[in-house]
Design an enzyme around this catalytic site. Sequence first.
Site, PDB file in Angstrom:
ATOM      1  N   THR A   1     -45.421 -18.616  33.149  1.00 32.32           N
ATOM      2  CA  THR A   1     -46.755 -18.202  32.725  1.00 32.32           C
ATOM      3  C   THR A   1     -47.813 -18.549  33.757  1.00 32.32           C
ATOM      4  O   THR A   1     -48.797 -17.815  33.932  1.00 32.32           O
ATOM      5  CB  THR A   1     -47.101 -18.860  31.376  1.00 32.32           C
ATOM      6  OG1 THR A   1     -46.148 -18.434  30.398  1.00 32.32           O
ATOM      7  CG2 THR A   1     -48.495 -18.469  30.912  1.00 32.32           C
TER       8      THR A   1
ATOM      9  N   SER B   1     -39.056 -19.025  32.604  1.00 34.34           N
ATOM     10  CA  SER B   1     -38.207 -20.217  32.717  1.00 34.34           C
ATOM     11  C   SER B   1     -37.049 -20.219  31.735  1.00 34.34           C
ATOM     12  O   SER B   1     -36.067 -20.946  31.931  1.00 34.34           O
ATOM     13  CB  SER B   1     -39.044 -21.488  32.539  1.00 34.34           C
ATOM     14  OG  SER B   1     -39.688 -21.506  31.283  1.00 34.34           O
TER      15      SER B   1
END
Length: 329
Positions: A24, A61
């Site tokens: 992000t 991730s």
Amino acid sequence: MAVEPCQRGAKTCPRSKFFATGGTIANTPDGRVSVEAIVEALPQVLDIAELEAEDITRVGSSTLSWQEFIDTAVAIQRTEEEEPDVDGYMVTIGSNAAEDIAYFLNLVVKTSKPIVVTAAQRQRETLSEDASRNFIDALITAATPEAGGKGVLLVVNELIHPAREVTKNVVSRVDTWESLDTGALGIISNGKAYFYRSPMRLHTMDSMFDIANITAEDLPGTEILYSYTDASPALVNAAVNEANAKGLVIAAFGTASAHASQRPPLLEAADNGVLVVLGNRGSSGRVGDRGEPYISADNLTPQKANTLLKLALTVTNDREEVQQIFYDY
């Protein structure tokens, strides 16, 4: 930011290396951006350090594997050996795996220089985004000499956390990261990093693990199993017999007890040489010595215990020796 102007190439200007993996913090509503675009959007970084960037990967991730963790560690270690004038390192990653990569790096990279991991909860160019602030605060910390020798740090939400203790507890709020049992190491205030304590467990230079001796193929299979009412023993058997796990981490009840239905297959697995680590399914609290055949996770979360167990199994499969590793790290 209240930082001293940094003239590129000057001896007084810290040199930092930035390794990006995506997440992000590198994302906008229009998609992920390059490391160059991140730096270009934050001209303040030129006042903090001479910054060089390297892309490891550019993904969320939740898709990362041990291979990307190893690639990041290798890149830092390579830089440490080939570019000794680098003063500190920074890693950006998605929030889901920030604590995981921080603890892994904490165990395998050999340097006393600052290594700072950072992430974000809200995309760039969105309302009240935290990506820019966390990036700048992480860079400030990586450029601070006092951050060295403290192992890998996670800098988020104006706090400096130790890699071993920090965990993400909230889905989307920016105050998600906490070091529950021990608290943060320091804070970012007025553009400077301030420290109030240091980690006590072994890390980086004092760690027995070395990224130079570890490949993804070396990491044995380990699994995390959750304890709950009427937990199926079939999951223990599947982890051992189907997934070929050499070690199990049990996210047990708050008292660090597995459910009664899980105990017989766990004892059988231990009899067959599988190491069984007992943690608890909460976010904090220390598990005392459980006696044979179990290994105490100490106060590591199940995900951190899984990382340490994997690495420990590359060195030994002796229960007492692995237990000592959990007490030391």
